[in-house]
Design an enzyme around this catalytic site. Sequence first.
Site, PDB file in Angstrom:
ATOM      1  N   ARG A 152       1.008  -1.150   0.109  1.00 43.79           N
ATOM      2  CA  ARG A 152       0.020   0.023  -0.066  1.00 43.79           C
ATOM      3  C   ARG A 152       1.023   1.187   0.020  1.00 43.79           C
ATOM      4  O   ARG A 152       1.763   1.375   0.963  1.00 43.79           O
ATOM      5  CB  ARG A 152      -0.772  -0.108   1.263  1.00 43.79           C
ATOM      6  CG  ARG A 152      -1.573   1.242   1.538  1.00 43.79           C
ATOM      7  CD  ARG A 152      -2.679   1.564   0.371  1.00 43.79           C
ATOM      8  NE  ARG A 152      -3.422   2.865   0.845  1.00 43.79           N
ATOM      9  CZ  ARG A 152      -3.155   3.930   0.523  1.00 43.79           C
ATOM     10  NH1 ARG A 152      -2.132   4.268  -0.354  1.00 43.79           N
ATOM     11  NH2 ARG A 152      -3.980   4.965   0.831  1.00 43.79           N
ATOM     12  N   HIS A 205       1.850   7.170   1.760  1.00 47.68           N
ATOM     13  CA  HIS A 205       0.970   8.116   1.927  1.00 47.68           C
ATOM     14  C   HIS A 205       0.683   8.597   3.020  1.00 47.68           C
ATOM     15  O   HIS A 205       1.557   8.202   4.151  1.00 47.68           O
ATOM     16  CB  HIS A 205      -0.378   7.410   1.364  1.00 47.68           C
ATOM     17  CG  HIS A 205      -0.814   6.388   2.171  1.00 47.68           C
ATOM     18  ND1 HIS A 205      -0.402   5.218   2.496  1.00 47.68           N
ATOM     19  CD2 HIS A 205      -2.062   6.439   3.089  1.00 47.68           C
ATOM     20  CE1 HIS A 205      -1.062   4.385   3.432  1.00 47.68           C
ATOM     21  NE2 HIS A 205      -1.945   5.389   3.901  1.00 47.68           N
ATOM     22  N   HIS A 220      -2.993  11.075   5.432  1.00 52.80           N
ATOM     23  CA  HIS A 220      -4.209  11.441   5.221  1.00 52.80           C
ATOM     24  C   HIS A 220      -4.781  12.282   6.545  1.00 52.80           C
ATOM     25  O   HIS A 220      -4.056  12.185   7.549  1.00 52.80           O
ATOM     26  CB  HIS A 220      -5.103  10.083   5.222  1.00 52.80           C
ATOM     27  CG  HIS A 220      -4.802   8.691   5.688  1.00 52.80           C
ATOM     28  ND1 HIS A 220      -4.674   8.700   7.080  1.00 52.80           N
ATOM     29  CD2 HIS A 220      -4.317   7.715   5.250  1.00 52.80           C
ATOM     30  CE1 HIS A 220      -4.358   7.626   7.551  1.00 52.80           C
ATOM     31  NE2 HIS A 220      -3.888   6.821   6.498  1.00 52.80           N
ATOM     32  N   GLU A 265      -5.135   6.634  11.883  1.00 54.40           N
ATOM     33  CA  GLU A 265      -5.400   4.998  11.372  1.00 54.40           C
ATOM     34  C   GLU A 265      -5.203   4.182  12.618  1.00 54.40           C
ATOM     35  O   GLU A 265      -3.961   4.139  12.932  1.00 54.40           O
ATOM     36  CB  GLU A 265      -4.655   5.083  10.148  1.00 54.40           C
ATOM     37  CG  GLU A 265      -4.466   3.561   9.758  1.00 54.40           C
ATOM     38  CD  GLU A 265      -3.641   3.445   8.544  1.00 54.40           C
ATOM     39  OE1 GLU A 265      -3.857   4.143   7.612  1.00 54.40           O
ATOM     40  OE2 GLU A 265      -2.692   2.594   8.232  1.00 54.40           O
ATOM     41  N   HIS A 282       3.411   6.977   6.207  1.00 52.18           N
ATOM     42  CA  HIS A 282       3.647   5.675   6.627  1.00 52.18           C
ATOM     43  C   HIS A 282       3.511   4.734   5.262  1.00 52.18           C
ATOM     44  O   HIS A 282       3.057   5.237   4.228  1.00 52.18           O
ATOM     45  CB  HIS A 282       2.500   5.233   7.452  1.00 52.18           C
ATOM     46  CG  HIS A 282       0.904   5.599   7.097  1.00 52.18           C
ATOM     47  ND1 HIS A 282       0.368   6.946   7.250  1.00 52.18           N
ATOM     48  CD2 HIS A 282      -0.036   4.664   6.746  1.00 52.18           C
ATOM     49  CE1 HIS A 282      -0.856   6.975   6.964  1.00 52.18           C
ATOM     50  NE2 HIS A 282      -1.125   5.424   6.651  1.00 52.18           N
ATOM     51  N   GLU A 333     -10.801   5.736   1.706  1.00 52.38           N
ATOM     52  CA  GLU A 333      -9.473   5.221   1.320  1.00 52.38           C
ATOM     53  C   GLU A 333      -8.910   5.576  -0.001  1.00 52.38           C
ATOM     54  O   GLU A 333      -7.644   5.622  -0.197  1.00 52.38           O
ATOM     55  CB  GLU A 333      -9.322   3.564   1.786  1.00 52.38           C
ATOM     56  CG  GLU A 333      -8.108   2.888   1.393  1.00 52.38           C
ATOM     57  CD  GLU A 333      -7.034   3.298   2.228  1.00 52.38           C
ATOM     58  OE1 GLU A 333      -7.155   3.881   3.346  1.00 52.38           O
ATOM     59  OE2 GLU A 333      -5.843   3.067   1.865  1.00 52.38           O
ATOM     60  N   HIS A 382     -25.365  -3.397  28.232  1.00 52.20           N
ATOM     61  CA  HIS A 382     -24.314  -2.256  28.891  1.00 52.20           C
ATOM     62  C   HIS A 382     -24.512  -1.013  27.651  1.00 52.20           C
ATOM     63  O   HIS A 382     -25.209  -1.117  26.781  1.00 52.20           O
ATOM     64  CB  HIS A 382     -22.916  -2.788  28.995  1.00 52.20           C
ATOM     65  CG  HIS A 382     -22.415  -2.943  27.495  1.00 52.20           C
ATOM     66  ND1 HIS A 382     -22.733  -4.091  26.767  1.00 52.20           N
ATOM     67  CD2 HIS A 382     -21.510  -2.237  26.679  1.00 52.20           C
ATOM     68  CE1 HIS A 382     -21.919  -4.179  25.530  1.00 52.20           C
ATOM     69  NE2 HIS A 382     -21.348  -3.013  25.536  1.00 52.20           N
ATOM     70  N   HIS A 431     -22.018   2.750  26.596  1.00 48.51           N
ATOM     71  CA  HIS A 431     -20.996   3.421  26.630  1.00 48.51           C
ATOM     72  C   HIS A 431     -21.383   4.959  26.695  1.00 48.51           C
ATOM     73  O   HIS A 431     -21.967   5.582  25.591  1.00 48.51           O
ATOM     74  CB  HIS A 431     -19.926   3.347  25.350  1.00 48.51           C
ATOM     75  CG  HIS A 431     -19.891   1.748  25.134  1.00 48.51           C
ATOM     76  ND1 HIS A 431     -18.835   1.031  25.782  1.00 48.51           N
ATOM     77  CD2 HIS A 431     -20.556   0.865  24.440  1.00 48.51           C
ATOM     78  CE1 HIS A 431     -18.862  -0.311  25.367  1.00 48.51           C
ATOM     79  NE2 HIS A 431     -19.983  -0.354  24.717  1.00 48.51           N
ATOM     80  N   GLU A 441     -20.393   3.196  19.070  1.00 51.65           N
ATOM     81  CA  GLU A 441     -19.536   1.887  18.961  1.00 51.65           C
ATOM     82  C   GLU A 441     -19.847   1.592  17.608  1.00 51.65           C
ATOM     83  O   GLU A 441     -20.836   1.591  16.970  1.00 51.65           O
ATOM     84  CB  GLU A 441     -20.130   0.700  19.801  1.00 51.65           C
ATOM     85  CG  GLU A 441     -19.583  -0.564  19.624  1.00 51.65           C
ATOM     86  CD  GLU A 441     -19.935  -1.496  20.864  1.00 51.65           C
ATOM     87  OE1 GLU A 441     -20.294  -0.877  22.002  1.00 51.65           O
ATOM     88  OE2 GLU A 441     -20.088  -2.512  20.489  1.00 51.65           O
ATOM     89  N   HIS A 456     -27.234  -1.923  24.766  1.00 46.83           N
ATOM     90  CA  HIS A 456     -27.133  -3.163  23.949  1.00 46.83           C
ATOM     91  C   HIS A 456     -26.526  -4.259  24.521  1.00 46.83           C
ATOM     92  O   HIS A 456     -25.808  -4.146  25.596  1.00 46.83           O
ATOM     93  CB  HIS A 456     -26.326  -2.836  22.603  1.00 46.83           C
ATOM     94  CG  HIS A 456     -25.155  -2.277  23.076  1.00 46.83           C
ATOM     95  ND1 HIS A 456     -24.780  -1.010  23.436  1.00 46.83           N
ATOM     96  CD2 HIS A 456     -23.561  -2.640  22.742  1.00 46.83           C
ATOM     97  CE1 HIS A 456     -23.327  -0.625  23.765  1.00 46.83           C
ATOM     98  NE2 HIS A 456     -22.734  -1.885  23.295  1.00 46.83           N
TER      99      HIS A 456
HETATM  100 MN    MN Z   1      -3.152   5.082   5.691  1.00 45.21          MN
HETATM  101 MN    MN Z   2     -20.644  -2.062  23.637  1.00 44.20          MN
END
Ligand code: MN
Ligand code: MN
Length: 422
Positions: free
Chosen positions: A129, A132, A134, A138, A177, A200, A314, A316, A321, A360
């Site tokens: 890859r 590059h 961005h 990541e 990277h 991407e 639970h 968050h 998520e 959830h």
């Molecule tokens: Mn990348």
């Molecule tokens: Mn969760």
Amino acid sequence: MSDEKKGNRMQDGFSRRSVLGMGSAALAAATLAGFTAHAQTREGTRQAEGDHSSSNPGQENRALLAENPNSNTPPPTDNGDVGPIWYSFDLTKKRIQEGGWTHQVTQRELPSSTDLAGVNMRLTAGSFRELHWHTADEWSIMLYGNARVTVLNPDGTIFIDDVSKGDLWYFPAGYPHSIQGLGPDGCEFLLVFDQGMFSEDNTFLVSEWVAHTPPDVLSKNFGLPESALTTLPTSFLYIFPADLPKSLAEDKAAVGGQKVQSPIQYTFKMEAMAPTRRTTGGEIRIVDSHNFPVSKNVAAALNTIKPGGMRELHWHPNASEWQFWMAGKGRMTVFMPVGSARTMDFNANDVGFVPFNAGHYVENTGDTDLVFLEMFKASEVLDFSLNQWIRRLPPEMVYSHLKLDRNSIQTIPAEKLEILPR
Ligand code: MN
Ligand code: MN
């Protein structure tokens, strides 16, 4: 476990395994068999209308129905609209070039996911890859094989490492990277970016920069005659084949050794670490900025849930998520105000989504281990356990709300287990 609970589980397992061979009417009947009197919703009492309400005499995409029986015939407790919570990498277009491929699930495919976007990529042995950078951070986990990664720091030090299945890397936005597949068969990995609309296909490529800079400027910049620049790429490389690199030690030595070596660690062995919590029902491994300091904007929990096991009810408090399902199968119900709930089934290579703060659970409905990632645009993984909340309150208060007697309340787990014991 009580006999009654065992009985329910067997019945559940039976109906789930039998679903593939059922027609719609039989499926509806099986679902209605699980209907309980308290499960009346604002969408009405399907029980009163009888089995015929969910009959489906018209056309069906049977393959999709078989993948998601809980969506087609939702549990009677489902209600209202919580927005999209499911997508699959297997519905997306693969961009295939010599050397590998990539495809993505972003906010374009799963509109509710505004925080995170995911990319699944394959590189054959030796393939790159290309170099590059961005605008998003990541985060990545290796799913298969081996790769060599590099990332440059603004102070000129360079990080070079090899990663294998279950290892992570984290590259901050703007940091240049590379990723290269190693032997024997290259690699496949998941990338998670902290921007829902990330693409991407929209990154800063070194090939395109030189292709779109006047040759006399390149000549001045590199201090090379224009005649030396005629072999530069004239369009993007993105993914392309190359020879396998030298050993990690040789590559590190070739760039200048210790004196240019990054003081920051950008890789982490997630699968190999001891579980953060383990019960007889499974394991959870949490990696965030507490144990992987560079991972400032993305936090992760890798869940392994045994057959019949469940990630407890639970929510968050700090982020939505984004889930990547790696192995096995399960179902999740997402609860939102006002009285809304949506249940869907998930399989390997699917993406799940839970809105910010939504309640959830995730239940293993298959015969093999369910493995999935909970990902957050956050510096740490934070969650509230419904069980623990109930057990930290005076029993009278719990009784007033839920009408559970004191003896029953005492048997609810008092500690946050994450994955319930079987
Ligand atoms: Mn990348
Ligand atoms: Mn969760």
